[in-house]
Design an enzyme around this catalytic site. Sequence first.
Site, PDB file in Angstrom:
ATOM      1  N   SER A   1     -44.685 -18.991   7.434  1.00  0.00           N
ATOM      2  CA  SER A   1     -43.624 -19.438   6.526  1.00  0.00           C
ATOM      3  C   SER A   1     -42.866 -20.568   7.205  1.00  0.00           C
ATOM      4  CB  SER A   1     -42.669 -18.284   6.237  1.00  0.00           C
ATOM      5  OG  SER A   1     -41.850 -18.060   7.367  1.00  0.00           O
ATOM      6  N   LYS A   2     -41.875 -21.091   6.506  1.00  0.00           N
ATOM      7  CA  LYS A   2     -41.130 -22.233   7.037  1.00  0.00           C
ATOM      8  C   LYS A   2     -40.476 -21.937   8.379  1.00  0.00           C
ATOM      9  CE  LYS A   2     -40.340 -24.864   2.906  1.00  0.00           C
ATOM     10  NZ  LYS A   2     -39.548 -24.855   1.695  1.00  0.00           N
TER      11      LYS A   2
END
Length: 488
Positions: A251-252
Site C-alpha cells: 500500500s502507499k
Amino acid sequence: MAPRVRFAPSPTGYLHVGGARTALFNWLYARRHGGTFVLRIEDTDVQRSSADMVTGILEGMRWLGLDWDEGPDVGGARGPYFQSERLDRYREAAARLVREGHAYYCYCSAERLRSEREKAEQEGAAWQYDRTCLALTPDRVAALEAAGAPRAIRFKVPSTRTAFVDAVHGPIEFDSARLEDFVLLRSDGYPTYHLSVVVDDAEMEISHVIRGDDHISNTPKHVLLFQALGAPTPVFAHVPLILGADKKRLSKRHGATSVSEYRRQGYLPEAMVNFLALLGWSPGDDRELMSMDELAGAFSLEGISRGNAVFNTDKLDWMNGQYIVRLATDSLAAAVAPFFQEAGLQVRISDPWFHRLLDLLRPRAKRLTDFVDLARPFLSDTVEYEAEAIEKHLGSAGLGAHVDALATSLRSIDPFDEPHVEAAVRGTAAERGIKAGMLIHATRVAVTGRTASPGLFEVLALLGRERTVARLERLVNFLATGPRADFS
Ligand code: GLU
C-alpha cells in the site's frame, strides 16, 4: 485454439503495480501462445470511474510496452470494450436468466436487508439472503409490479457442490449452500461486477482468466454464472498478492504504488517489466535479467507461485541499474532528457559530449533521476564545495601551492586526454613529494565539489582544459582566502 486473455481494470484509480503485474501476466501469456490480449475497461461504477483514470491506465500500459490486440483505441470484433457501453447486454442476460429459471426478481428494500443483516451480525450469526422473493405468490408479484416497486435480479444459486481447477492453486471445491443468491442487476438497472464480468468474458470468448488472488472468493459465483449462461467456463489462474517488505499487503505506506510514480522516479520500463514479471513468477531457472521477448518465451502459468510475492525496492533499484548500464547511449540520452529538462538543465541529446558524460556516469546511477545530480558539476558554471569535502580533503598544509602546480602542468599537456591528465597529476605529485591521492582528492573537490565522482582522470578529460584549470585556480584562491560564504 489460441488463447484469449484480458486485463479488466476498473478506472476508479491509477494503474497500481499489482494491476500492472496482472496485465503483464496476461500479455505474456497471450504472446507466449500466439493468443489475443484484450483490454476491457470496467467502468460501470459511474460515480467512481473517470476518463482521466482511463487515460492514466492506458498511458501506463503503453509505457510498459503492454500493447493490446483488442480494446480502447484499437477496437476489435468483440467490442465495445467499455462496460458502460455494454449495459444493454447485461440487462438482456439478466432477463434471460430470469426467463430460464436461473434468476428471479427481488423486491426487498435495501433498508430491510440492511437491518436484517445488522440484526444477525449483532447476534453473531452469518447472514444470507433468505429467498423471500423466490417464494412470492403470483398475486403478490402482480401487486408489487402494479405499484411500480423497484426490483433487482438475483441469481438462484443451485444447491450443488461445484469445483474448478485453478491453474495456480489446483482444485478448489466449494459448497454452494454457503453462497447466497447474489444480485446480478441492481434495481437501478446497473449490473453488479459478477454479472458484467461473466457476460463479457463469455461474449468476448475469454479462454483464460488471469487475475489477482483477491478474486478467488468470487470465482464460485462466476463458475455458476458461466454454467447458467451456457457458456464454456474459462481456465482460472489466480496470481498471488504483492506484499511490502513487512509482509503486509502493498500500500502507499510502503512507498509508490502507481506505475506512473515509478516512471517519474526514473525507472526504465524494461526494468519495471522485468521486475514485475518476477513478482510471483519464475522461469524455473536462476535467470533474473530477462527482456520482454525472453519473458514471453518463458512464461507459463505453472511458473506462478502460490505464495505471496514481496515487493523489494532494493532489487528493483539493482535491476534498474543493470538496465541503465546496458542501454544504448542514444536511448539513454532520450530517456534522461526529460529529467534534465525538468531540473532546468540544458542538454542536447545527440551531442557526443553528452553521450560521453552519460557513459561516464551510468555505472553510478540507479535511477534516471540520479543522472541529473551526478551531471550537475559538468553542466553548471559554478561548483559548490560540500562541507564534508572541504573538511576531508582541503585541510593539508601547502595544498594551494600543489594545486597551483597541477594547474600549470595541465595548461601545457597535449592532447588534454585521460592518459596525459593522469601523467600530469601523478608527475606533479611526485615532483612535489606528496601522495598522488592527496592531489586527486583535492582536485575532485575543485571540479565537482564532492568527495565522490567517477574516475578523476576521465572527469577532467571530459570537462576539458579550460574548465578544469579555471576550477583549480578557484580552489587555489579559496585555499588562500579561506572559506567564504560566497565562494561560488
Ligand atoms: N474490474 C475488476 C478489478 O479491477 C476485474 C476483476 C477481474 O479480472 O475479473 O478488480
